[in-house]
Design a protein around this motif. Sequence first.
Motif, mmCIF file in Angstrom:
data_model
loop_
_atom_site.group_PDB
_atom_site.id
_atom_site.type_symbol
_atom_site.label_atom_id
_atom_site.label_comp_id
_atom_site.label_asym_id
_atom_site.label_seq_id
_atom_site.Cartn_x
_atom_site.Cartn_y
_atom_site.Cartn_z
ATOM 1 N N GLU A 1 30.635 42.372 22.628
ATOM 2 C CA GLU A 1 30.768 43.597 21.842
ATOM 3 C C GLU A 1 29.483 43.948 21.097
ATOM 4 O OE1 GLU A 1 32.704 41.684 17.764
ATOM 5 O OE2 GLU A 1 34.008 42.678 19.218
ATOM 6 N N LYS A 2 28.571 42.977 20.988
ATOM 7 C CA LYS A 2 27.300 43.222 20.297
ATOM 8 C C LYS A 2 26.247 43.853 21.209
ATOM 9 C CE LYS A 2 28.648 41.268 16.418
ATOM 10 N NZ LYS A 2 28.824 42.047 15.175
ATOM 11 N N LEU A 3 26.533 43.903 22.522
ATOM 12 C CA LEU A 3 25.521 44.379 23.464
ATOM 13 C C LEU A 3 25.123 45.827 23.213
ATOM 14 C CD1 LEU A 3 26.516 42.852 26.927
ATOM 15 C CD2 LEU A 3 24.372 42.517 25.694
ATOM 16 N N GLU A 4 26.082 46.679 22.943
ATOM 17 C CA GLU A 4 25.773 48.094 22.810
ATOM 18 C C GLU A 4 24.730 48.346 21.727
ATOM 19 O OE1 GLU A 4 28.019 52.390 22.010
ATOM 20 O OE2 GLU A 4 29.193 50.536 22.158
ATOM 21 N N GLU A 5 24.848 47.638 20.605
ATOM 22 C CA GLU A 5 23.935 47.868 19.489
ATOM 23 C C GLU A 5 22.669 47.031 19.577
ATOM 24 O OE1 GLU A 5 23.886 47.647 14.552
ATOM 25 O OE2 GLU A 5 25.731 47.240 15.674
ATOM 26 N N PHE A 6 22.759 45.809 20.110
ATOM 27 C CA PHE A 6 21.642 44.869 19.993
ATOM 28 C C PHE A 6 21.016 44.463 21.327
ATOM 29 C CE2 PHE A 6 24.070 44.211 16.079
ATOM 30 C CZ PHE A 6 23.070 44.264 15.128
ATOM 31 N N ARG A 7 21.398 45.091 22.414
ATOM 32 C CA ARG A 7 20.889 44.685 23.729
ATOM 33 C C ARG A 7 19.363 44.564 23.727
ATOM 34 N NH1 ARG A 7 22.478 45.045 29.300
ATOM 35 N NH2 ARG A 7 24.550 45.739 28.621
ATOM 36 N N GLY A 8 18.664 45.520 23.147
ATOM 37 C CA GLY A 8 17.209 45.513 23.175
ATOM 38 C C GLY A 8 16.576 44.420 22.335
ATOM 39 N N GLN A 9 17.326 43.824 21.418
ATOM 40 C CA GLN A 9 16.806 42.748 20.567
ATOM 41 C C GLN A 9 17.272 41.363 21.012
ATOM 42 O OE1 GLN A 9 18.290 44.949 16.897
ATOM 43 N NE2 GLN A 9 16.441 44.006 16.061
ATOM 44 N N MET A 10 18.056 41.323 22.084
ATOM 45 C CA MET A 10 18.566 40.049 22.567
ATOM 46 C C MET A 10 17.661 39.449 23.631
ATOM 47 S SD MET A 10 22.690 40.574 22.955
ATOM 48 C CE MET A 10 23.739 40.876 21.539
ATOM 49 N N ASP A 11 17.756 38.142 23.799
ATOM 50 C CA ASP A 11 17.074 37.455 24.893
ATOM 51 C C ASP A 11 17.592 38.063 26.201
ATOM 52 O OD1 ASP A 11 16.475 35.570 26.982
ATOM 53 O OD2 ASP A 11 16.194 34.016 25.469
ATOM 54 N N PRO A 12 16.701 38.573 27.054
ATOM 55 C CA PRO A 12 17.168 39.224 28.288
ATOM 56 C C PRO A 12 17.967 38.300 29.198
ATOM 57 C CG PRO A 12 14.771 38.927 28.291
ATOM 58 C CD PRO A 12 15.239 38.638 26.911
#
Length: 377
Positions: free
Chosen positions: A232-243
């Motif tokens: 559920e965190k992907l939508e907001e934080f995808r760009g800040q997560m480890d790819p």
Amino acid sequence: MGSYAFEHFVPEKSALIVERLLGAGAIMVGKTMTPEFAYSSFTESPLWGVTRNPWDPERTPGGSSGGSGAAVASGCVPLAEGTDMGGSVRIPAAWCGLVGLKPSYGRIPLDFLPTQFDTIHHFGPLARTIEDARLFLSVAQGQDARDIMSAVPSVDLTGTLDGHVEGLRLALDVDLGHYAIAPDVEEAVRGAAAVLADAGAVVEEVDVGWTREIADAWVDHWGVYLAAIFGEKLEEFRGQMDPRVVRLMDDGFGLGAVDFKRIEFVRTRAWKQLAPILERFDALLCPTMSQVARPVDEDDFVWYADRGDGLYHGLDMTCQFNFVSQCPALSVPAGWTESGLPIGLQIVAKRYRDDQALRIGAALERHRPWADRRPPI
């Protein structure tokens, strides 16, 4: 959790395991590093950066409980907690020269996840000695209604752990049927098995006969696990997560319900291959990791590619035993390379026989002590 998605998260209560440790007089120092959402066997996260191995700062301490492993190995603390869902206690134990135990499933209640019905997760100790790990387990174990799956009766950890193995039957499988093993790892593991044989155990080589199907199925399971809990965190934080963790979660969302259920078929086949061995023997011995600690700037995912030689080059030899989670799995130092890097031996005991795994580990520690060997940091 090593993620910007939880950068400002402050827990409102302690986990049950922390309550028990505090109740026994432990002094909690703080939290240590983990890769984002504990996804990797290398400890590096977007939020906190790289954690290094006290034996060689250019190498990883392993993961996901790599901060715990580095803290114990460097002498910051005598004990640390880890969460083992695919090897996350045993991997840093092996690469940091420590004792690390994945207890039998349900031995230590686990109450902080949104699911209590997945059977790969465990709390476990990272320690310098078998006795310290045993102390941790004695305090942390025991049923509690906050974890409905903590239905395992407590194992007797009172009295003196003498470390005698006379008459025990131990199976040895250096490659679990399909792993590519570094020569120094094989040498150390065979040497540790020989020490146990000299101490009176009967050691016999076996072939568990597993294939990479089991490790691949675990990765599929892990992707679904991460997607369900953190997706559920992907939508907001995808760009800040480890790819790489993003890719795992995306793959998890893409796996169908029927295919996910069929992972249980793989687990069942794995158990049907292991069960006859544990009927004949008191425990299985194998490496914890196929290689020694890797450089911190390496991508651990490159090891899982098919190299066309018929062997599996994955690093950890641990996740399979989260699929047969009722069997305790203990990692202890088997030796060191010429350059001073630790190598781990994995001891997998019969279902719920955590005491037996610790007994075998104590025998190796008694005849080949490791606690006084300290890293340069």
